[in-house]
Scaffold this motif. Sequence first.
Motif, PDB file in Angstrom:
ATOM      1  N   ARG A 122      47.466 -14.369   2.404  1.00 45.78           N
ATOM      2  CA  ARG A 122      48.272 -13.229   2.313  1.00 45.78           C
ATOM      3  C   ARG A 122      49.988 -13.685   2.564  1.00 45.78           C
ATOM      4  O   ARG A 122      50.672 -13.187   1.487  1.00 45.78           O
ATOM      5  N   GLN A 123      50.033 -14.692   3.235  1.00 47.32           N
ATOM      6  CA  GLN A 123      51.541 -15.182   3.134  1.00 47.32           C
ATOM      7  C   GLN A 123      51.902 -15.918   1.950  1.00 47.32           C
ATOM      8  O   GLN A 123      52.779 -16.105   1.463  1.00 47.32           O
ATOM      9  N   LEU A 124      50.672 -16.608   1.472  1.00 44.59           N
ATOM     10  CA  LEU A 124      51.141 -17.412   0.043  1.00 44.59           C
ATOM     11  C   LEU A 124      51.363 -16.457  -1.003  1.00 44.59           C
ATOM     12  O   LEU A 124      52.308 -16.389  -2.079  1.00 44.59           O
ATOM     13  N   LEU A 125      50.576 -15.268  -1.221  1.00 45.32           N
ATOM     14  CA  LEU A 125      50.747 -14.343  -2.053  1.00 45.32           C
ATOM     15  C   LEU A 125      52.157 -13.733  -1.847  1.00 45.32           C
ATOM     16  O   LEU A 125      52.529 -13.377  -2.983  1.00 45.32           O
ATOM     17  N   VAL A 126      52.408 -13.312  -0.752  1.00 45.46           N
ATOM     18  CA  VAL A 126      53.946 -12.794  -0.509  1.00 45.46           C
ATOM     19  C   VAL A 126      54.871 -13.609  -0.948  1.00 45.46           C
ATOM     20  O   VAL A 126      55.897 -13.324  -1.440  1.00 45.46           O
ATOM     21  N   LYS A 127      54.944 -14.885  -0.516  1.00 36.55           N
ATOM     22  CA  LYS A 127      55.724 -15.644  -0.913  1.00 36.55           C
ATOM     23  C   LYS A 127      55.976 -15.812  -2.560  1.00 36.55           C
ATOM     24  O   LYS A 127      57.086 -15.897  -2.868  1.00 36.55           O
ATOM     25  N   ASN A 128      54.930 -15.773  -3.218  1.00 38.32           N
ATOM     26  CA  ASN A 128      55.009 -15.761  -4.797  1.00 38.32           C
ATOM     27  C   ASN A 128      55.508 -14.342  -5.239  1.00 38.32           C
ATOM     28  O   ASN A 128      55.940 -14.378  -6.367  1.00 38.32           O
ATOM     29  N   ILE A 129      54.926 -13.297  -4.519  1.00 34.08           N
ATOM     30  CA  ILE A 129      55.490 -11.716  -4.981  1.00 34.08           C
ATOM     31  C   ILE A 129      57.095 -11.429  -4.770  1.00 34.08           C
ATOM     32  O   ILE A 129      57.790 -11.064  -5.736  1.00 34.08           O
ATOM     33  N   LEU A 130      57.679 -11.971  -3.653  1.00 35.72           N
ATOM     34  CA  LEU A 130      58.842 -11.536  -3.332  1.00 35.72           C
ATOM     35  C   LEU A 130      60.009 -11.949  -4.299  1.00 35.72           C
ATOM     36  O   LEU A 130      60.929 -11.176  -4.485  1.00 35.72           O
ATOM     37  N   PRO A 131      60.015 -12.991  -5.325  1.00 30.59           N
ATOM     38  CA  PRO A 131      60.960 -13.399  -6.042  1.00 30.59           C
ATOM     39  C   PRO A 131      61.160 -12.288  -6.927  1.00 30.59           C
ATOM     40  O   PRO A 131      62.182 -12.046  -7.795  1.00 30.59           O
TER      41      PRO A 131
ATOM     42  N   GLU B 146      33.498 -14.469   0.766  1.00 32.54           N
ATOM     43  CA  GLU B 146      34.884 -15.116   0.965  1.00 32.54           C
ATOM     44  C   GLU B 146      35.166 -16.163  -0.115  1.00 32.54           C
ATOM     45  O   GLU B 146      36.217 -16.216  -0.580  1.00 32.54           O
ATOM     46  N   GLU B 147      34.008 -16.837  -0.672  1.00 33.56           N
ATOM     47  CA  GLU B 147      34.394 -17.853  -1.631  1.00 33.56           C
ATOM     48  C   GLU B 147      34.769 -17.327  -2.794  1.00 33.56           C
ATOM     49  O   GLU B 147      35.879 -17.894  -3.119  1.00 33.56           O
ATOM     50  N   CYS B 148      34.111 -16.373  -3.460  1.00 37.69           N
ATOM     51  CA  CYS B 148      34.567 -15.699  -4.611  1.00 37.69           C
ATOM     52  C   CYS B 148      36.002 -14.993  -4.375  1.00 37.69           C
ATOM     53  O   CYS B 148      36.720 -15.042  -5.248  1.00 37.69           O
ATOM     54  N   ARG B 149      36.147 -14.427  -3.142  1.00 38.93           N
ATOM     55  CA  ARG B 149      37.397 -13.792  -3.023  1.00 38.93           C
ATOM     56  C   ARG B 149      38.467 -14.927  -2.759  1.00 38.93           C
ATOM     57  O   ARG B 149      39.676 -14.559  -3.364  1.00 38.93           O
ATOM     58  N   ALA B 150      38.218 -15.886  -2.217  1.00 44.82           N
ATOM     59  CA  ALA B 150      39.365 -17.111  -2.417  1.00 44.82           C
ATOM     60  C   ALA B 150      39.743 -17.374  -3.674  1.00 44.82           C
ATOM     61  O   ALA B 150      40.925 -17.473  -3.895  1.00 44.82           O
ATOM     62  N   LEU B 151      38.573 -17.525  -4.583  1.00 47.57           N
ATOM     63  CA  LEU B 151      39.158 -17.875  -5.913  1.00 47.57           C
ATOM     64  C   LEU B 151      39.819 -16.812  -6.585  1.00 47.57           C
ATOM     65  O   LEU B 151      40.688 -17.245  -7.345  1.00 47.57           O
ATOM     66  N   LEU B 152      39.552 -15.655  -6.521  1.00 49.51           N
ATOM     67  CA  LEU B 152      40.282 -14.416  -6.994  1.00 49.51           C
ATOM     68  C   LEU B 152      41.767 -14.446  -6.463  1.00 49.51           C
ATOM     69  O   LEU B 152      42.635 -14.402  -7.395  1.00 49.51           O
ATOM     70  N   LEU B 153      41.669 -14.484  -5.358  1.00 55.38           N
ATOM     71  CA  LEU B 153      43.172 -14.556  -4.589  1.00 55.38           C
ATOM     72  C   LEU B 153      43.948 -15.885  -5.157  1.00 55.38           C
ATOM     73  O   LEU B 153      45.390 -15.543  -5.509  1.00 55.38           O
ATOM     74  N   ASN B 154      43.523 -16.890  -5.289  1.00 54.35           N
ATOM     75  CA  ASN B 154      44.082 -18.006  -5.791  1.00 54.35           C
ATOM     76  C   ASN B 154      44.531 -17.899  -7.236  1.00 54.35           C
ATOM     77  O   ASN B 154      45.715 -18.161  -7.367  1.00 54.35           O
ATOM     78  N   GLU B 155      43.561 -17.330  -8.080  1.00 54.81           N
ATOM     79  CA  GLU B 155      43.987 -17.059  -9.417  1.00 54.81           C
ATOM     80  C   GLU B 155      45.308 -15.893  -9.570  1.00 54.81           C
ATOM     81  O   GLU B 155      46.211 -16.101 -10.203  1.00 54.81           O
ATOM     82  N   LEU B 156      45.368 -14.994  -8.578  1.00 52.51           N
ATOM     83  CA  LEU B 156      46.518 -14.076  -8.746  1.00 52.51           C
ATOM     84  C   LEU B 156      47.498 -14.731  -8.141  1.00 52.51           C
ATOM     85  O   LEU B 156      48.545 -14.554  -8.615  1.00 52.51           O
ATOM     86  N   THR B 157      47.458 -15.454  -7.202  1.00 51.13           N
ATOM     87  CA  THR B 157      48.582 -15.850  -6.348  1.00 51.13           C
ATOM     88  C   THR B 157      49.372 -17.181  -7.211  1.00 51.13           C
ATOM     89  O   THR B 157      50.512 -17.230  -7.638  1.00 51.13           O
ATOM     90  N   ASN B 158      48.530 -17.828  -8.036  1.00 49.87           N
ATOM     91  CA  ASN B 158      49.006 -18.706  -8.859  1.00 49.87           C
ATOM     92  C   ASN B 158      49.332 -18.477 -10.536  1.00 49.87           C
ATOM     93  O   ASN B 158      49.534 -19.240 -11.329  1.00 49.87           O
ATOM     94  N   SER B 159      49.370 -17.185 -10.809  1.00 48.82           N
ATOM     95  CA  SER B 159      49.210 -16.585 -12.144  1.00 48.82           C
ATOM     96  C   SER B 159      50.659 -16.802 -12.743  1.00 48.82           C
ATOM     97  O   SER B 159      51.735 -16.588 -11.858  1.00 48.82           O
ATOM     98  N   GLU B 160      50.727 -17.383 -13.842  1.00 47.55           N
ATOM     99  CA  GLU B 160      51.993 -17.413 -14.434  1.00 47.55           C
ATOM    100  C   GLU B 160      52.412 -16.058 -15.001  1.00 47.55           C
ATOM    101  O   GLU B 160      53.660 -15.880 -15.252  1.00 47.55           O
ATOM    102  N   SER B 161      51.752 -15.241 -14.974  1.00 48.02           N
ATOM    103  CA  SER B 161      52.048 -13.908 -15.272  1.00 48.02           C
ATOM    104  C   SER B 161      52.003 -12.831 -14.202  1.00 48.02           C
ATOM    105  O   SER B 161      51.924 -11.612 -14.398  1.00 48.02           O
ATOM    106  N   LEU B 162      52.457 -13.208 -13.000  1.00 56.29           N
ATOM    107  CA  LEU B 162      52.583 -12.527 -11.864  1.00 56.29           C
ATOM    108  C   LEU B 162      53.379 -11.369 -11.949  1.00 56.29           C
ATOM    109  O   LEU B 162      53.374 -10.253 -11.810  1.00 56.29           O
ATOM    110  N   SER B 163      54.641 -11.709 -12.611  1.00 60.06           N
ATOM    111  CA  SER B 163      55.823 -10.842 -12.780  1.00 60.06           C
ATOM    112  C   SER B 163      55.176  -9.525 -13.648  1.00 60.06           C
ATOM    113  O   SER B 163      55.392  -8.326 -13.558  1.00 60.06           O
TER     114      SER B 163
END
Length: 76
Positions: A47-56, A6-23
Amino acid sequence: LKVTNEECRALLLNELTNSESLSQLLSDRFANFVIQTALDVASPTQRQLLVKNILPYLGNQYSQYTKKLQKKVLPL
């Protein structure tokens, strides 16, 4: 993402969610698959945070790499 703790998954998800290169990640077929997997394994809050950042970045029209992703995050 699927087999880590869970700890590693949270770090990876945080990195994906806050990536400046998400687009760019969303338009790459391999990175897009990683984002889809992240949505599947994320906690509800993550998931909610990731979706929020993906939607735009999701347009109204399906593209080659975002069709499945759009189905996962856009309401019916």
